[in-house]
Write a protein that holds these residues in place. Structure first.
Motif, PDB file in Angstrom:
ATOM      1  N   ALA A 238      -9.085   8.509  -6.219  1.00  0.00           N
ATOM      2  CA  ALA A 238      -7.880   8.605  -7.042  1.00  0.00           C
ATOM      3  C   ALA A 238      -6.701   8.005  -6.292  1.00  0.00           C
ATOM      4  N   VAL A 239      -5.921   7.316  -7.002  1.00  0.00           N
ATOM      5  CA  VAL A 239      -4.790   6.664  -6.353  1.00  0.00           C
ATOM      6  C   VAL A 239      -3.623   7.647  -6.299  1.00  0.00           C
ATOM      7  N   PHE A 240      -3.136   7.873  -5.080  1.00  0.00           N
ATOM      8  CA  PHE A 240      -2.010   8.769  -4.900  1.00  0.00           C
ATOM      9  C   PHE A 240      -0.751   7.969  -4.661  1.00  0.00           C
ATOM     10  N   ALA A 241       0.288   8.591  -4.968  1.00  0.00           N
ATOM     11  CA  ALA A 241       1.562   7.982  -4.594  1.00  0.00           C
ATOM     12  C   ALA A 241       1.625   8.002  -3.083  1.00  0.00           C
ATOM     13  N   ALA A 242       2.280   7.018  -2.503  1.00  0.00           N
ATOM     14  CA  ALA A 242       2.428   6.956  -1.046  1.00  0.00           C
ATOM     15  C   ALA A 242       3.038   8.250  -0.542  1.00  0.00           C
ATOM     16  N   GLU A 243       3.925   8.818  -1.324  1.00  0.00           N
ATOM     17  CA  GLU A 243       4.603  10.074  -0.998  1.00  0.00           C
ATOM     18  C   GLU A 243       3.584  11.196  -0.765  1.00  0.00           C
TER      19      GLU A 243
END
Lengths: 888, 228
Positions: free
Chosen positions: A690-695
């Motif tokens: 899953a792609v997460f926000a860099a944050e």
């Protein structure tokens, strides 16, 4: 309830005996009525049989008396070479005990159990050698004649008219695992004598005449057979006890025997022993000490009697009382005995009640047996002089006579003035004063001298022994009686006083020992006290050997010992330790030692040994010997107490560490798993497709970091704790600037303290002090961390250090909720955490801080501040640096 | 592949080696790995790395031995990276020629900074005459020290101590080293000298002497002058 249930104590004892027997060797006695019945022959035959069964047999000592058949049997058996000892110029042979012990066979043959060994051997009696072999797990075959049994010695002497010198304690015979009676009819034996098969011819003729008469032999034979039968009976009873077979036995019988310094007592004791055996009872030999002290000879005889009683299996009790009957009854009640055994008095007193009458009157509920002394053993009749025997050397007599003469000389010129009647009073005075220094004999002599001197020099007509006036005759007569009676009475009072004094001294010596021992806090103390007290009361050098925790004896004497011990002496001590029997000088075992060694025996294992060497090798008196025995047993029980103490301390420690382990386990498993769980889940999430926000990724990485730091802190704490507990913490003291220490710590803790405001007050001048910078930094860091965890964010943490002469004080205060005062010590305990603590702590930080501070010999305490919050104060004893002088 | 300075990592833990490789390559370094002391020594002479990161607990030899052997053959700066955190291990390493010491667990940023300082120190020989950090400026040629442009008055000893720090900026100096260099080998044990003079220097150089930013205390080991 079934009355015939086996007595549990007896059962336990028989079990214990059984247990001991498993470890010990087995003893088989080839028992006969006299020499020549073929004991040695049968023993050798049995040995061959044993060998045939594959048992490892050796001959320790066998005497064949050059009899053909017997000698033939020696073939095929391993013989341990005898030890040769030189005694008064002749070489004598003896069993080599050490060689047999070293050879460690399964079975050893040792002939002639009653034999007295050659001086220089370890034991004075062969049966003691045999006991040692048995104790070392070696089976023994031995031979014994009935006349050598201690309890039969009297009877044999009566029958045969010859006294037996070589005797064996009955206990050996009883405890033998098997007794094989070697019996042949007397006629057959006499025929063997006639054929010269027993002794060489010249000797045999004499022997037959003196001892081997048919009548004697028949009596001896009967005795031997009866003894064996009794033994069988006894075994049967003991078998029934263990197998719980109900039967007609009485258990728990116990009686007391009154013993005195009389030689009669010996036969009384033997009688008692036989009674005890047939009754299956235990017995106590009681020696009642009168207030008038005994003479040396009487003391010796009493000591002999006590020794005999002990050898024959009696318990020994001594008590002091002028009223023998009263004392015996008292002991009997105390010892829970049902019978009292006394000897028949040889004389009936002129007036007053005798012991017997009193005994019978006062002994309600007790049976009283009166045994007459044997005619034979009364050969040495002692006169029962009621006068106290005090050593009266010729000097005492001279002093008595001299004093009287001197007084008479003084009175002589005064005679015309004061008159001869007055002179008699002065002389009487002198005679009454004499007992202050002198014994009864000299006092009597003094009294007689004074009477004669008065008569000769003063009573008219002077210079003759004649007396003219009737009243003078009367006066002379009464003078003599008054002087004699007065003198003797005061001598007796004095002797009594002296006896009371010695008893008091004895009691006070024992009291002082017990008092000091009670106060002893360690084994070292006990050893020190033992040495000191024995030295003081017995004027002796003392060596103490203690057992080690693994059961072995310490290889050197305790440091407080006053006696030097070389290797030879140490070996004696070691023997005493392992065998739990006394040995050394004046004993029957290893008498060539320079000191006497007493075992400190515990109920389960040996505790130690005390060696005593009196000054000038003086022999201890009977009284002192008893006192020393009391000392030794007192010391033994204290040593045991201390050893148990140490064991229980260890047990407590163990329990404590078990508790700690549990806490550790609970706490650690939680503290370890939480951050690991965080790391695992966070890293797995990052890895997820899953792609997460860099944050979010950054946040997750941050979580991993926080968890890792927490893990790291835990590991650091555990390592510190381990270091502390292993005692490896050795502060490396070096000059340090306390302000630098505080600042460095605060800087390093910046992150942990970021939500608090830290105020460092470095206003006070502190000289350089010697501390371990890194350890103290760790201690302070733990305190900071603690403050940050137990105060709400935004709280103030104030650090202030000052120095007052020889102490450096660092205080860390906060204005948080404050510490409950009752927990101010508790919080320093390992793994203790305040109720409601936030997650993330291990409960080790403060404990480590305290450990590090204490490693500096400093102290740390926590308290609730008056103005709110908690204050931790560290005090370090320091020696400040003088200043800058000497610096370039 | 980056073509920055090459670093040899001698460590028996594959995980640590891999981690260091990733980290340093991401920062533009080349990384060579060795899993034992012997292999490390071989790589150090064969591959001629510009810096060595050495673990003390190696399976085949003690790290200190490897350090000594390394020092006999090459001048490559060595940074120790070890779980051993006892002061005497650190001091021993530094005295045997290690340039720096980082204990595991370590912060990556910290390790990179130390590596960088060690490399710079190697590159910067001889030291540049003028050193400046923050508001502080030290001119080793002119022997002057300025703070916010103002000339500071230092005693001769204070100056030689500061000069020593400047010449070794970024590196840990042990007490013994400082004492030997400034006061002479005879005074190598008299740690109170350095304590007192460092305190004095801080009073003169630091903005807040109780919260030093320039000369940092390395507890139980010595001091370090921050380099950047």
């Amino acid at each position: 309830m079934n009355d015939n249930r086996p007595d549990p104590d007896a059962l336990l004892q028989s079990l214990r005996r059984e247990e001991e027997r498993v470890l010990k060797g087995k003893l088989k006695i080839f028992f006969g009525m006299c020499a020549g019945v073929g004991k040695t022959y049968d023993m050798l035959k049995a040995a061959h049989e044993a060998k045939g069964k594959g048992i490892d047999v050796v001959i320790g000592y066998v005497e064949t008396h050059k009899r053909m058949e017997t000698e033939e049997l020696l073939g095929g058996l391993e013989i341990i070479p005898r030890r040769q000892l030189e005694y008064r110029g002749t070489i004598l042979e003896e069993m080599d005990l050490d060689a047999v012990l070293a050879r460690k066979p399964q079975l050893a043959l040792v002939d002639e159990l009653a034999h007295t060994t050659v001086p220089g051997s370890r034991h004075t009696k062969r049966h003691m050698d045999v006991v040692e072999l048995l104790d070392n797990g070696i089976d023994v075959y031995t031979t014994l004649n009935v006349q050598h049994l201690e309890s039969r010695a009297d009877t044999v002497a009566q029958i045969t008219g010859s006294t037996m010198r070589e005797t064996v304690p009955d206990s050996i015979f009883e405890q033998a695992d098997s007794v094989e009676i070697i019996d042949i009819p007397p006629d057959e034996l006499l025929r063997r004598f006639a054929e010269g098969k027993v002794y060489t011819s010249e000797r045999s003729q004499q022997a037959i005449r003196n001892f081997f008469r048919k009548g004697n032999l028949t009596a001896l034979r009967e005795m031997a057979l009866r003894l064996t039968a009794e033994r069988v009976d006894h075994q049967l009873r003991s078998y029934m006890t263990t197998q719980r077979i109900t039967g007609p036995w009485k258990s728990g019988q116990r009686f007391v025997v009154g013993i005195s310094p009389s030689p009669y007592s010996a036969s009384l004791i033997r009688w008692a022993r036989r009674l005890a055996y047939t009754m299956d009872a235990t017995w106590v030999a009681v020696s009642v000490e009168p207030s008038t002290p005994l003479g040396e000879k009487a003391k010796d005889q009493l000591a002999k009697n006590i020794k005999l009683a002990r050898e024959l299996g009696a318990e020994i009790a001594t008590t002091a009382d002028d009223d023998v009957a009263h004392a015996l009854i008292h002991v009997a009640r105390q010892q829970n005995a049902s019978q009292i055994l006394v000897g028949k008095p040889d004389k009936i007193p002129w007036f007053g009640k005798d012991v017997l009458e009193k005994l019978i009157e006062e002994s309600a509920g007790l049976d009283v047996y009166v045994v007459s002394g044997d005619e034979d053993s009364s050969r040495e009749k002692t006169k029962w002089l009621r006068l106290p025997e005090i050593e009266s050397g010729w000097k005492q007599y001279a002093t008595a006579v001299g004093t009287v003469l001197a007084v008479a000389l003084l009175c002589y010129p005064l005679n015309p003035v004061i008159g001869y009647q007055t002179v008699s009073l002065i002389l009487l005075f002198a005679v009454t004063v004499l007992p202050l220094k002198l014994g009864a004999g000299p006092v009597l002599l003094g009294a007689a001298t004074s009477a004669l001197v008065w008569d000769y020099f003063f009573i008219p007509p002077r210079f003759t022994f004649a007396i003219n006036l009737a009243q003078d005759v009367l006066m002379f007569g009464s003078y003599f009686v008054i002087a004699a009676v007065g003198g003797i009475l005061s001598a007796r009072i004095r002797a009594r006083e002296r006896a009371v004094k010695t008893r008091e001294e004895r009691a006070s010596a024992l009291y002082s020992l017990t008092k000091d021992l009670a106060a002893a806090g360690s084994l070292d103390d006990v050893a020190g006290i033992a040495v000191e007290k024995i030295r003081k009361y017995f004027d002796a050098e003392v060596a103490v050997f203690l057992g080690q925790t693994d059961g072995d004896i310490f290889t050197s004497a305790h440091l407080s010992s006053s006696m030097k011990v070389d290797e030879k002496e140490f070996n004696v001590a070691a023997w005493v330790y392992w065998n739990e029997k006394r040995a050394g000088r004046l004993t029957d075992t290893l008498p060539s030692a320079t000191a006497t060694y007493y075992p400190l025996s515990g109920p389960r294992y040996p505790l130690g040994v005390i060696g005593v060497r009196t000054r000038g090798n003086r022999k201890l008196s009977f009284d002192q010997e008893i006192l020393l025995e009391n000392f030794v047993s007192q010391i033994a029980s204290t040593v045991e107490r201390e050893q148990l103490n140490e064991i229980s301390k260890r047990t407590v420690l163990l329990a404590e560490s078990e508790r700690l382990y549990k806490t550790l386990f609970d706490s650690i498993s939680h503290e370890l798993r939480t951050p690991i769980a965080a790391i695992m889940s966070a890293s797995e999430t990052i890895n997820n497709d899953a792609v997460f926000a860099a944050e979010t990724k950054k946040e997750l990485a941050g979580e991993i970091h926080v968890a890792a730091e927490r893990l790291n802190r835990l590991v650091e704490n555990l390592l510190d704790m381990t270091r502390l507990e292993s005692g490896l913490i050795q502060p490396k003291l070096d000059w340090c600037d306390i302000h630098d220490l505080i600042n460095t710590t605060v800087r390093k803790m910046k992150k942990e303290l970021s939500r608090h405001s830290v105020v460092v007050d470095s206003s006070s001048e502190i000289p350089l002090v010697k501390i371990d910078f890194a350890l103290m930094e760790q201690a302070l860091a733990n305190l900071f961390l603690n403050a940050s965890q137990y105060t709400p964010p935004g709280s103030e943490i104030l650090v202030k250090a000052h120095h007052d002469g020889n102490e450096c004080v660092i205080a860390i205060s906060d204005n948080g909720p404050g510490l409950p005062p009752e927990l101010k010590d508790k919080i320093f305990e390992k793994f203790y955490r305040l109720p409601g603590s936030m997650a993330g702590g291990t409960g080790l930080g403060l404990s480590i801080a305290r450990g590090f501070v204490e490693a500096h010999k400093g102290s740390i305490k926590a308290e609730r501040r008056v103005e709110g919050g908690t204050r931790f104060t560290i005090r370090l004893p320091v020696e400040p640096h003088a200043g800058k002088e000497g610096m370039v | 592949m980056a073509n920055g300075p090459s670093i040899l990592v001698i460590d028996d833990e594959p995980q640590i080696r891999r981690l260091l490789q990733l980290t340093f390559e991401a920062n533009g370094y080349k990384v060579v790995q060795a899993s034992s002391g012997e292999e490390g020594l071989l790589r150090a002479t064969m591959d001629r790395p510009e810096l060595v990161i050495l673990d003390l607990g190696l399976p085949d030899a003690d790290g200190i031995d490897i350090l000594q052997k390394l020092r006999k053959t090459v001048k490559t700066p060595v940074v120790i990276l070890s779980v051993r955190n006892a002061e005497q291990d650190i001091i021993q390493s530094l005295e045997n020629g290690a340039d720096d010491y980082v204990t595991k667990p370590f912060r990556t940023g910290e390790l990179i900074a130390r590596v960088r300082a060690a490399l710079r120190h190697r590159d910067a020989e001889p030291v540049e005459p003028v050193f400046s950090i923050g508001t502080l400026e030290v001119d080793l040629d002119a022997r002057t020290v300025k703070k916010k442009g103002d000339l500071l008055k230092l005693t001769a000893t204070e100056y030689s101590l500061l000069a020593l720090f400047v010449r070794n900026a970024g590196r840990v100096l042990t007490h013994r080293y400082i004492l030997e260099q400034v006061w002479g080998p005879v005074h190598a044990e008299e740690t109170h000298y350095s304590r007192v003079y460092v305190a004095q220097l801080r009073k003169k150089l630091e903005d807040d002497p109780s919260n030093p930013k320039l000369i940092l205390t390395e507890s139980g080991i010595g001091y370090r002058l921050v380099a950047e």
